[in-house]
Design a protein around this motif. Sequence first.
Motif, PDB file in Angstrom:
ATOM      1  N   SER A 161       0.663   6.305 -13.560  1.00 21.10           N
ATOM      2  CA  SER A 161      -0.634   5.738 -13.202  1.00 21.10           C
ATOM      3  C   SER A 161      -1.633   5.982 -14.319  1.00 21.10           C
ATOM      4  O   SER A 161      -1.671   7.073 -14.890  1.00 21.10           O
ATOM      5  CB  SER A 161      -1.156   6.375 -11.902  1.00 21.10           C
ATOM      6  OG  SER A 161      -2.445   5.885 -11.574  1.00 21.10           O
ATOM      7  N   GLY A 201       2.890  -3.700 -14.680  1.00 18.98           N
ATOM      8  CA  GLY A 201       3.405  -3.688 -13.313  1.00 18.98           C
ATOM      9  C   GLY A 201       4.918  -3.808 -13.247  1.00 18.98           C
ATOM     10  O   GLY A 201       5.552  -3.333 -12.295  1.00 18.98           O
ATOM     11  N   GLY A 204       6.284  -0.586 -12.850  1.00 19.47           N
ATOM     12  CA  GLY A 204       5.735   0.169 -11.732  1.00 19.47           C
ATOM     13  C   GLY A 204       4.532   1.010 -12.108  1.00 19.47           C
ATOM     14  O   GLY A 204       4.116   1.882 -11.338  1.00 19.47           O
ATOM     15  N   ARG A 206       0.728   1.671 -12.487  1.00 19.92           N
ATOM     16  CA  ARG A 206      -0.525   1.199 -11.909  1.00 19.92           C
ATOM     17  C   ARG A 206      -1.677   1.492 -12.870  1.00 19.92           C
ATOM     18  O   ARG A 206      -1.687   2.525 -13.540  1.00 19.92           O
ATOM     19  CB  ARG A 206      -0.796   1.887 -10.567  1.00 19.92           C
ATOM     20  CG  ARG A 206       0.276   1.586  -9.518  1.00 19.92           C
ATOM     21  CD  ARG A 206      -0.018   2.272  -8.192  1.00 19.92           C
ATOM     22  NE  ARG A 206       0.001   3.728  -8.310  1.00 19.92           N
ATOM     23  CZ  ARG A 206      -1.062   4.510  -8.282  1.00 19.92           C
ATOM     24  NH1 ARG A 206      -2.274   3.979  -8.171  1.00 19.92           N
ATOM     25  NH2 ARG A 206      -0.949   5.822  -8.385  1.00 19.92           N
ATOM     26  N   ASN A 208      -6.000   1.337 -12.921  1.00 17.77           N
ATOM     27  CA  ASN A 208      -7.263   1.119 -12.237  1.00 17.77           C
ATOM     28  C   ASN A 208      -8.408   1.687 -13.070  1.00 17.77           C
ATOM     29  O   ASN A 208      -8.185   2.468 -13.999  1.00 17.77           O
ATOM     30  CB  ASN A 208      -7.251   1.801 -10.862  1.00 17.77           C
ATOM     31  CG  ASN A 208      -6.249   1.177  -9.915  1.00 17.77           C
ATOM     32  OD1 ASN A 208      -6.448   0.088  -9.407  1.00 17.77           O
ATOM     33  ND2 ASN A 208      -5.145   1.883  -9.670  1.00 17.77           N
ATOM     34  N   GLU A 259       0.354   9.594  -5.249  1.00 19.36           N
ATOM     35  CA  GLU A 259       1.215   8.668  -4.508  1.00 19.36           C
ATOM     36  C   GLU A 259       0.458   7.996  -3.365  1.00 19.36           C
ATOM     37  O   GLU A 259       0.820   6.896  -2.937  1.00 19.36           O
ATOM     38  CB  GLU A 259       2.430   9.416  -3.960  1.00 19.36           C
ATOM     39  CG  GLU A 259       3.389   9.912  -5.034  1.00 19.36           C
ATOM     40  CD  GLU A 259       4.587  10.627  -4.444  1.00 19.36           C
ATOM     41  OE1 GLU A 259       4.637  10.763  -3.196  1.00 19.36           O
ATOM     42  OE2 GLU A 259       5.470  11.043  -5.217  1.00 19.36           O
ATOM     43  N   GLN A 260      -0.586   8.657  -2.852  1.00 22.25           N
ATOM     44  CA  GLN A 260      -1.365   8.065  -1.758  1.00 22.25           C
ATOM     45  C   GLN A 260      -2.020   6.752  -2.181  1.00 22.25           C
ATOM     46  O   GLN A 260      -2.342   5.925  -1.336  1.00 22.25           O
ATOM     47  CB  GLN A 260      -2.442   9.053  -1.277  1.00 22.25           C
ATOM     48  CG  GLN A 260      -1.916  10.192  -0.423  1.00 22.25           C
ATOM     49  CD  GLN A 260      -1.212  11.261  -1.223  1.00 22.25           C
ATOM     50  OE1 GLN A 260      -1.345  11.308  -2.446  1.00 22.25           O
ATOM     51  NE2 GLN A 260      -0.466  12.127  -0.564  1.00 22.25           N
ATOM     52  N   GLY A 262      -0.527   4.575  -4.142  1.00 23.52           N
ATOM     53  CA  GLY A 262       0.593   3.854  -4.739  1.00 23.52           C
ATOM     54  C   GLY A 262       0.570   2.345  -4.594  1.00 23.52           C
ATOM     55  O   GLY A 262       1.349   1.659  -5.263  1.00 23.52           O
ATOM     56  N   TRP A 263      -0.313   1.817  -3.755  1.00 25.24           N
ATOM     57  CA  TRP A 263      -0.385   0.360  -3.572  1.00 25.24           C
ATOM     58  C   TRP A 263      -1.716  -0.198  -4.087  1.00 25.24           C
ATOM     59  O   TRP A 263      -2.140  -1.279  -3.721  1.00 25.24           O
ATOM     60  CB  TRP A 263      -0.175   0.023  -2.092  1.00 25.24           C
ATOM     61  CG  TRP A 263       0.261  -1.374  -1.801  1.00 25.24           C
ATOM     62  CD1 TRP A 263      -0.320  -2.256  -0.935  1.00 25.24           C
ATOM     63  CD2 TRP A 263       1.383  -2.081  -2.360  1.00 25.24           C
ATOM     64  NE1 TRP A 263       0.352  -3.453  -0.913  1.00 25.24           N
ATOM     65  CE2 TRP A 263       1.425  -3.375  -1.784  1.00 25.24           C
ATOM     66  CE3 TRP A 263       2.378  -1.758  -3.292  1.00 25.24           C
ATOM     67  CZ2 TRP A 263       2.385  -4.318  -2.094  1.00 25.24           C
ATOM     68  CZ3 TRP A 263       3.338  -2.697  -3.604  1.00 25.24           C
ATOM     69  CH2 TRP A 263       3.334  -3.958  -3.011  1.00 25.24           C
ATOM     70  N   ILE A 264      -2.358   0.579  -4.970  1.00 25.36           N
ATOM     71  CA  ILE A 264      -3.634   0.154  -5.547  1.00 25.36           C
ATOM     72  C   ILE A 264      -3.472  -0.009  -7.047  1.00 25.36           C
ATOM     73  O   ILE A 264      -3.110   0.943  -7.749  1.00 25.36           O
ATOM     74  CB  ILE A 264      -4.750   1.193  -5.278  1.00 25.36           C
ATOM     75  CG1 ILE A 264      -4.940   1.408  -3.774  1.00 25.36           C
ATOM     76  CG2 ILE A 264      -6.070   0.728  -5.921  1.00 25.36           C
ATOM     77  CD1 ILE A 264      -5.921   2.519  -3.447  1.00 25.36           C
ATOM     78  N   THR A 265      -3.730  -1.197  -7.550  1.00 21.57           N
ATOM     79  CA  THR A 265      -3.689  -1.430  -8.995  1.00 21.57           C
ATOM     80  C   THR A 265      -4.587  -2.605  -9.349  1.00 21.57           C
ATOM     81  O   THR A 265      -4.842  -3.489  -8.519  1.00 21.57           O
ATOM     82  CB  THR A 265      -2.249  -1.666  -9.494  1.00 21.57           C
ATOM     83  OG1 THR A 265      -2.211  -1.556 -10.929  1.00 21.57           O
ATOM     84  CG2 THR A 265      -1.709  -3.020  -9.068  1.00 21.57           C
TER      85      THR A 265
END
Length: 277
Positions: A161, A201, A204, A206, A208, A259-260, A262-265
Amino acid sequence: MSTTPTTTPTTTPTAAPDVAPGADAAPITLVTGASSGIGQSAALEVARGGSGVVLTYRGNPDGAGRTVRQIEEIGGTAVALPLDTARTGTFPAFAEQVARTLQDTWHSAHLTGLVNNAGSSRPAAFADTSEDALDELGDVLFKGPFFLTQALLPLLADGASIVNVSSSSTRPFGMTPGFSAYAAFKGAVVVWSRYLAKELGTRGIRVNTVAPGPTRTRLGGDAFARHPELIAPLAENTALGRIGEGADVGRVIAFLLSEQAGWITGQDIDVSGGYDL
């Protein structure tokens, strides 16, 4: 174990060791500009979450040493390395130094997190902004993170990340005269980060950005310490009634690395306490 080197090596960089994704045992995060402020807080927060920390500093080795000691006091491991993010020519050698540090300190080959936080601020009215001043800002705020991330890319694990620090000055509110160049480069960071999220991506990874509002840091020559009269008006214009502290932003950075998240990018997260709502 911790070290605080005082020189940057000049040896020829080598590629990262060929280690299969997932082979490294523990998360390790590199945070630039971690001798004070947001970077220091981010380093401490990721260490609390169990990550090893490689932190960089430029002109504040004592602050970097304090960050290392604070991480050690909470049971973590950190290494401080000197880095001037405006000197892109040093990045290949720095990447090699990071690779050696990973191996020597953690017996690892990869970083799992990267925080591009190091920055600079020199307010000036548009009419008074010189070409040299613009280049200096651009080197630190945009060109530096761009090419540092490129240099460190072979060391980033799949699924890693990246968090880049932008600024609430990029938003169409709360604009302060004198920050047009600063905000323009921070805006470039936001756009670049969104494209990077798309490109990386496939691995994998991320990407931000976080956009702090007025926050107590050493930027601008430690402006809030030198001019405390600036604080009250900014606090009055903030929904939560105060200016930000480094820890306010550091906790959000640590979350985005975890990991919390993990679906934010590809997102730019406002971390301003409701500045200029």
